[in-house]
Design a protein around this motif. Structure first.
Motif, PDB file in Angstrom:
ATOM      1  N   ARG B   7       0.826  -1.315  -0.174  1.00 54.49           N
ATOM      2  CA  ARG B   7       0.217  -0.154   0.046  1.00 54.49           C
ATOM      3  C   ARG B   7       0.848   1.317  -0.190  1.00 54.49           C
ATOM      4  NH1 ARG B   7      -2.420  -1.229   6.069  1.00 54.49           N
ATOM      5  NH2 ARG B   7      -0.358  -1.490   6.953  1.00 54.49           N
ATOM      6  N   ARG B   9       3.422   1.320  -1.853  1.00 53.91           N
ATOM      7  CA  ARG B   9       4.267   1.492  -3.141  1.00 53.91           C
ATOM      8  C   ARG B   9       3.441   2.712  -4.013  1.00 53.91           C
ATOM      9  NH1 ARG B   9       3.527  -3.703  -4.920  1.00 53.91           N
ATOM     10  NH2 ARG B   9       5.059  -4.158  -3.466  1.00 53.91           N
ATOM     11  N   ARG B  11       1.320   4.215  -6.708  1.00 52.89           N
ATOM     12  CA  ARG B  11       0.604   3.630  -7.751  1.00 52.89           C
ATOM     13  C   ARG B  11       0.371   4.708  -8.946  1.00 52.89           C
ATOM     14  NH1 ARG B  11      -2.810  -1.573  -5.536  1.00 52.89           N
ATOM     15  NH2 ARG B  11      -1.408  -1.877  -3.869  1.00 52.89           N
ATOM     16  N   ARG B  12      -0.001   5.701  -8.591  1.00 59.48           N
ATOM     17  CA  ARG B  12      -0.813   6.536  -9.425  1.00 59.48           C
ATOM     18  C   ARG B  12       0.342   7.322 -10.181  1.00 59.48           C
ATOM     19  NH1 ARG B  12      -3.942  10.495 -11.624  1.00 59.48           N
ATOM     20  NH2 ARG B  12      -3.315  11.989 -10.203  1.00 59.48           N
ATOM     21  N   GLU B  74      -5.181  -1.079  13.475  1.00 61.36           N
ATOM     22  CA  GLU B  74      -4.395  -0.274  12.739  1.00 61.36           C
ATOM     23  C   GLU B  74      -5.141   1.031  12.289  1.00 61.36           C
ATOM     24  OE1 GLU B  74      -3.114  -1.056   8.388  1.00 61.36           O
ATOM     25  OE2 GLU B  74      -1.630  -2.239   9.709  1.00 61.36           O
ATOM     26  N   VAL B  75      -4.192   2.140  12.032  1.00 57.73           N
ATOM     27  CA  VAL B  75      -4.795   3.554  11.720  1.00 57.73           C
ATOM     28  C   VAL B  75      -3.899   3.999  10.562  1.00 57.73           C
ATOM     29  CG1 VAL B  75      -5.276   4.050  14.185  1.00 57.73           C
ATOM     30  CG2 VAL B  75      -2.956   4.595  13.309  1.00 57.73           C
ATOM     31  N   CYS B  76      -4.309   4.877  10.010  1.00 60.27           N
ATOM     32  CA  CYS B  76      -3.580   5.681   8.915  1.00 60.27           C
ATOM     33  C   CYS B  76      -3.718   7.048   9.306  1.00 60.27           C
ATOM     34  CB  CYS B  76      -4.246   5.493   7.480  1.00 60.27           C
ATOM     35  SG  CYS B  76      -3.366   6.298   6.281  1.00 60.27           S
ATOM     36  N   THR B  78      -2.425  10.661   8.072  1.00 58.24           N
ATOM     37  CA  THR B  78      -2.119  11.602   7.093  1.00 58.24           C
ATOM     38  C   THR B  78      -1.764  12.961   7.213  1.00 58.24           C
ATOM     39  OG1 THR B  78      -3.256  10.044   5.370  1.00 58.24           O
ATOM     40  CG2 THR B  78      -2.668  12.196   4.564  1.00 58.24           C
ATOM     41  N   VAL B  79      -0.670  13.453   6.906  1.00 53.17           N
ATOM     42  CA  VAL B  79      -0.272  14.955   7.042  1.00 53.17           C
ATOM     43  C   VAL B  79      -0.154  15.462   5.876  1.00 53.17           C
ATOM     44  CG1 VAL B  79       1.431  16.448   7.731  1.00 53.17           C
ATOM     45  CG2 VAL B  79       0.784  14.630   9.249  1.00 53.17           C
ATOM     46  N   THR B  80      -0.929  16.680   5.473  1.00 57.28           N
ATOM     47  CA  THR B  80      -0.770  17.174   3.988  1.00 57.28           C
ATOM     48  C   THR B  80      -0.968  18.830   4.484  1.00 57.28           C
ATOM     49  OG1 THR B  80      -2.435  15.601   3.597  1.00 57.28           O
ATOM     50  CG2 THR B  80      -2.187  17.493   2.006  1.00 57.28           C
ATOM     51  N   SER B 100       2.771  15.678   1.296  1.00 59.03           N
ATOM     52  CA  SER B 100       1.833  14.782   2.055  1.00 59.03           C
ATOM     53  C   SER B 100       2.693  13.458   2.301  1.00 59.03           C
ATOM     54  CB  SER B 100       0.742  14.496   1.028  1.00 59.03           C
ATOM     55  OG  SER B 100      -0.137  13.676   1.892  1.00 59.03           O
ATOM     56  N   MET B 102       1.766   9.722   4.532  1.00 60.09           N
ATOM     57  CA  MET B 102       0.689   8.771   4.939  1.00 60.09           C
ATOM     58  C   MET B 102       1.544   7.626   5.695  1.00 60.09           C
ATOM     59  SD  MET B 102      -1.443   8.321   1.419  1.00 60.09           S
ATOM     60  CE  MET B 102      -2.632   6.897   2.161  1.00 60.09           C
ATOM     61  N   TYR B 104       1.106   4.314   8.341  1.00 58.26           N
ATOM     62  CA  TYR B 104       0.196   3.309   8.606  1.00 58.26           C
ATOM     63  C   TYR B 104       0.969   2.500   9.785  1.00 58.26           C
ATOM     64  CZ  TYR B 104      -1.549   3.376   3.821  1.00 58.26           C
ATOM     65  OH  TYR B 104      -2.107   3.931   2.644  1.00 58.26           O
TER      66      TYR B 104
END
Lengths: 223, 223
Positions: B7, B9, B11-12, B74-76, B78-80, B100, B102, B104
């Motif tokens: 996760r 990796r 991707r886009r 588990e949590v995620c 995210t700092v943006t 950003s 993320m 995990y």
């Protein structure tokens, strides 16, 4: 009134909770980035994304990776504006001022071409008012490649904190320490031309005129 | 190198992905608010919260409501940081510049008093450097009432976008439209004293001297 469900009931700091839809719309109008929470294989994933909204729905750009989106069931979309620090006499009473909206629901992939254009216009105009009428609009091919999610604003929770420290009349007031707010001031800067831009093309008024304007206005600008 | 898991990796938009821990630390140093994603009864919930960090862990303040926290698995996080708009010739090529991260993992409730003080200091100093040595530190009772979560930085994904529009050498360049970046400029404002503050107490240099400083510095300030 915004609907109250077990999870949108304000639990912790009740005085910060708002149930007026106007507050929800104001927070959405003031924010720039949403954080989309989805459950992937049982685990949470939080992805930042741009958005647009009207009074009924929030639209999210699907480029936040397809795995985050369709068929994932319920999502939580949170929009937060950081307004500054609350600096108290004691570390324990420190806090932040913020405006935040959490929206729960099952998003729908937007497929109708008219709705897709409508949502894209909301996204574009949210980020840069005037840009939809200025830039080249999407071709049919581009529209077909555009993924957009729509989420109803029906189940939402809004919290706004805009205060001063709480320890101004307690024993810590005698410490003689300074206390107050340190505001965050966010504004649009000066437009920076694309290095590949041909000479003589000036930024249009709706972009050039934005320099110095508040990034997170307290109320939506008129018009 | 940051660990690569399915996760994290990228991707886009592969060119935006970073695997240097220095980039992760820089994004965490630059942000002010984290968005904590948890799964509650199978549904995602995304809560904004303040944080602090060192090179091994991110600390989150537990006041984000106890139901979001311990025992949730588990949590995620995210700092943006939103850095501005990328305004292209075509609506389709519009985008944003951002930083950003993320993260995990399974957070641990911080219970050891020494670790609790350490984490609180990181949170306080992240928001307002100098404030830990200025304000009254937590009493034993306050410390016992403080909930802090610690999450390892071991599994993280960083994305940084800082570019210009992509359509500068395509057919749309001939449209004669302006294109470029509209930066977001966020700074600390002028300290606002608590209305209950006694006369003659001025803000200390570490607060007063911050007015005008960048809210989201590109690199951590020296020292």
């Amino acid at each position: 009134m915004l609907s109250e469900t077990p999870r949108t009931r304000h639990r912790r700091i009740k005085e910060n909770g708002r149930t007026d839809p106007a507050d929800l719309h104001a927070v959405l109008a003031a924010g720039q980035v949403a954080h989309l929470g989805v459950v992937v294989d049982g685990h949470p994933m939080v992805v930042p994304t741009v958005y647009g909204h009207d009074h009924e729905r929030i639209f999210l750009h699907g480029s936040v990776a397809s795995r985050s989106l369709a068929g994932r069931g319920e999502v939580c979309v949170t929009v937060t504006v950081f307004d500054g620090l609350v600096l108290a006499r004691s570390v324990f009473e420190h806090g932040v001022n913020y405006r935040s909206a959490m929206i729960y629901g099952v998003p729908r992939a937007v497929t109708d071409p008219g709705d897709l254009l409508y949502g894209l216009r909301l996204l574009t105009e949210h980020a840069a008012p005037g840009q939809w009428d200025y830039a080249r609009r999407p071709s049919k091919k581009e529209l077909a490649a555009t993924r957009l999610l729509a989420l109803p604003l029906a189940e939402a929770s809004v919290k706004i904190s805009d205060g001063f420290p709480d320890d101004g009349d307690g024993p810590d007031a005698a410490l003689g320490l300074w206390a107050g707010r340190l505001p965050a001031v966010a504004a649009w800067g000066t437009p920076e031309p694309d290095p590949r831009l041909a000479a003589g093309i000036e930024p249009p008024p709706h972009i050039a005129g934005r320099a110095g304007a508040a990034l997170h206005p307290r109320r939506p600008p008129p018009g």
